[in-house]
Design a protein around this motif. Structure first.
Motif, PDB file in Angstrom:
ATOM      1  N   GLY A  41      40.151  48.763  35.328  1.00 48.69           N
ATOM      2  CA  GLY A  41      40.177  50.133  35.831  1.00 48.69           C
ATOM      3  C   GLY A  41      39.310  50.299  37.075  1.00 48.69           C
ATOM      4  O   GLY A  41      39.726  50.946  38.054  1.00 48.69           O
ATOM      5  N   GLU A  42      38.130  49.693  37.047  1.00 50.23           N
ATOM      6  CA  GLU A  42      37.236  49.774  38.200  1.00 50.23           C
ATOM      7  C   GLU A  42      37.869  49.128  39.426  1.00 50.23           C
ATOM      8  O   GLU A  42      37.827  49.685  40.528  1.00 50.23           O
ATOM      9  N   ASN A  43      38.466  47.950  39.242  1.00 51.43           N
ATOM     10  CA  ASN A  43      39.074  47.245  40.365  1.00 51.43           C
ATOM     11  C   ASN A  43      40.301  47.970  40.903  1.00 51.43           C
ATOM     12  O   ASN A  43      40.557  47.948  42.105  1.00 51.43           O
ATOM     13  N   GLU A  44      41.058  48.611  40.026  1.00 56.00           N
ATOM     14  CA  GLU A  44      42.209  49.383  40.482  1.00 56.00           C
ATOM     15  C   GLU A  44      41.757  50.597  41.299  1.00 56.00           C
ATOM     16  O   GLU A  44      42.410  50.967  42.278  1.00 56.00           O
ATOM     17  N   GLU A  51      42.959  51.159  50.112  1.00 55.98           N
ATOM     18  CA  GLU A  51      44.251  51.548  50.690  1.00 55.98           C
ATOM     19  C   GLU A  51      44.114  52.795  51.563  1.00 55.98           C
ATOM     20  O   GLU A  51      44.899  52.995  52.492  1.00 55.98           O
ATOM     21  N   LEU A  52      43.131  53.635  51.285  1.00 54.75           N
ATOM     22  CA  LEU A  52      42.924  54.862  52.059  1.00 54.75           C
ATOM     23  C   LEU A  52      42.295  54.592  53.424  1.00 54.75           C
ATOM     24  O   LEU A  52      42.372  55.434  54.322  1.00 54.75           O
ATOM     25  N   LEU A  53      41.669  53.431  53.586  1.00 52.51           N
ATOM     26  CA  LEU A  53      40.963  53.120  54.827  1.00 52.51           C
ATOM     27  C   LEU A  53      41.912  52.727  55.949  1.00 52.51           C
ATOM     28  O   LEU A  53      42.976  52.164  55.715  1.00 52.51           O
ATOM     29  N   ASN A  78      40.763  39.918  47.850  1.00 52.02           N
ATOM     30  CA  ASN A  78      39.794  39.562  46.801  1.00 52.02           C
ATOM     31  C   ASN A  78      39.944  40.467  45.576  1.00 52.02           C
ATOM     32  O   ASN A  78      39.929  39.995  44.431  1.00 52.02           O
ATOM     33  N   VAL A  79      40.090  41.752  45.817  1.00 54.58           N
ATOM     34  CA  VAL A  79      40.220  42.689  44.697  1.00 54.58           C
ATOM     35  C   VAL A  79      41.537  42.444  43.963  1.00 54.58           C
ATOM     36  O   VAL A  79      41.579  42.462  42.730  1.00 54.58           O
ATOM     37  N   ASN A  80      42.614  42.201  44.708  1.00 49.21           N
ATOM     38  CA  ASN A  80      43.905  41.914  44.064  1.00 49.21           C
ATOM     39  C   ASN A  80      43.845  40.646  43.222  1.00 49.21           C
ATOM     40  O   ASN A  80      44.413  40.593  42.128  1.00 49.21           O
ATOM     41  N   TYR A  85      43.482  38.080  37.834  1.00 46.26           N
ATOM     42  CA  TYR A  85      42.721  37.304  36.866  1.00 46.26           C
ATOM     43  C   TYR A  85      42.481  38.109  35.591  1.00 46.26           C
ATOM     44  O   TYR A  85      42.698  37.614  34.474  1.00 46.26           O
ATOM     45  N   ILE A  86      42.049  39.350  35.758  1.00 50.21           N
ATOM     46  CA  ILE A  86      41.760  40.205  34.603  1.00 50.21           C
ATOM     47  C   ILE A  86      43.026  40.448  33.792  1.00 50.21           C
ATOM     48  O   ILE A  86      43.004  40.385  32.558  1.00 50.21           O
ATOM     49  N   THR A  87      44.143  40.681  34.467  1.00 48.95           N
ATOM     50  CA  THR A  87      45.418  40.890  33.774  1.00 48.95           C
ATOM     51  C   THR A  87      45.806  39.651  32.972  1.00 48.95           C
ATOM     52  O   THR A  87      46.243  39.762  31.817  1.00 48.95           O
ATOM     53  N   GLY A  88      45.601  38.485  33.556  1.00 47.09           N
ATOM     54  CA  GLY A  88      45.879  37.233  32.845  1.00 47.09           C
ATOM     55  C   GLY A  88      45.001  37.069  31.622  1.00 47.09           C
ATOM     56  O   GLY A  88      45.455  36.642  30.551  1.00 47.09           O
ATOM     57  N   GLU A  89      43.728  37.406  31.766  1.00 48.14           N
ATOM     58  CA  GLU A  89      42.803  37.312  30.638  1.00 48.14           C
ATOM     59  C   GLU A  89      43.189  38.294  29.533  1.00 48.14           C
ATOM     60  O   GLU A  89      43.110  37.967  28.342  1.00 48.14           O
ATOM     61  N   LEU A  90      43.623  39.483  29.905  1.00 52.36           N
ATOM     62  CA  LEU A  90      44.052  40.464  28.904  1.00 52.36           C
ATOM     63  C   LEU A  90      45.284  39.949  28.156  1.00 52.36           C
ATOM     64  O   LEU A  90      45.384  40.113  26.935  1.00 52.36           O
ATOM     65  N   ARG A  91      46.204  39.325  28.864  1.00 53.08           N
ATOM     66  CA  ARG A  91      47.389  38.739  28.198  1.00 53.08           C
ATOM     67  C   ARG A  91      46.972  37.631  27.241  1.00 53.08           C
ATOM     68  O   ARG A  91      47.476  37.528  26.125  1.00 53.08           O
TER      69      ARG A  91
END
Length: 127
Positions: A41-44, A51-53, A78-80, A85-91
């Motif tokens: 959530g933090e990274n999203e 994206e706003l910049l 880097n954030v993507n 990575y986090i999504t993979g770990e959650l899976r």
């Protein structure tokens, strides 16, 4: 007959201990999953802010106690990568949790069967 009852009690204690360990592993899995979900959530939120910049905006990365200037494209990449990575770990954690829950169900059945056998053995011994 008493030896059979003692053996059943020993097996029951062993299975109950195994079941307890699986339940602790499930709890640990939930805890780690919660941490990854928070990080995701933090990274999203960070990626939405990036994206706003505008392309020429200054972006800084905190490395230890120092802010280091970073390219916007590199920061987004880097954030993507972190999100991937986090999504993979959650899976992976989801798969592990499913396996642990299956093990928990079968151990629970074993414990119940052993309890029933133990009770019937004690009933026969006292009769």
């Amino acid at each position: 007959m008493a030896a059979a009852v003692k053996e059943l009690q020993r097996q029951l204690e062993l299975r109950a201990s195994e079941l307890n360990k699986i339940q602790k592993d499930i709890s640990k899995n939930h805890q780690v999953r919660r941490q990854y979900t928070i990080q995701q959530g933090e990274n999203e939120m960070v990626i939405k802010e990036l994206e706003l910049l505008k392309e020429d905006a200054n972006v800084f990365k905190l490395i230890g106690p120092v802010l280091v200037k970073q390219d916007l494209v590199e920061a987004k990449a880097n954030v993507n990568k972190r999100i991937e990575y986090i999504t993979g770990e959650l899976r992976r954690l989801d798969g592990s949790l499913k396996s642990l829950e299956d093990q928990q169900g079968s151990k629970r059945e074993e414990v119940l069967k052993l309890q029933q056998r133990l009770q019937s053995s004690k009933a026969k011994a006292s009769a």
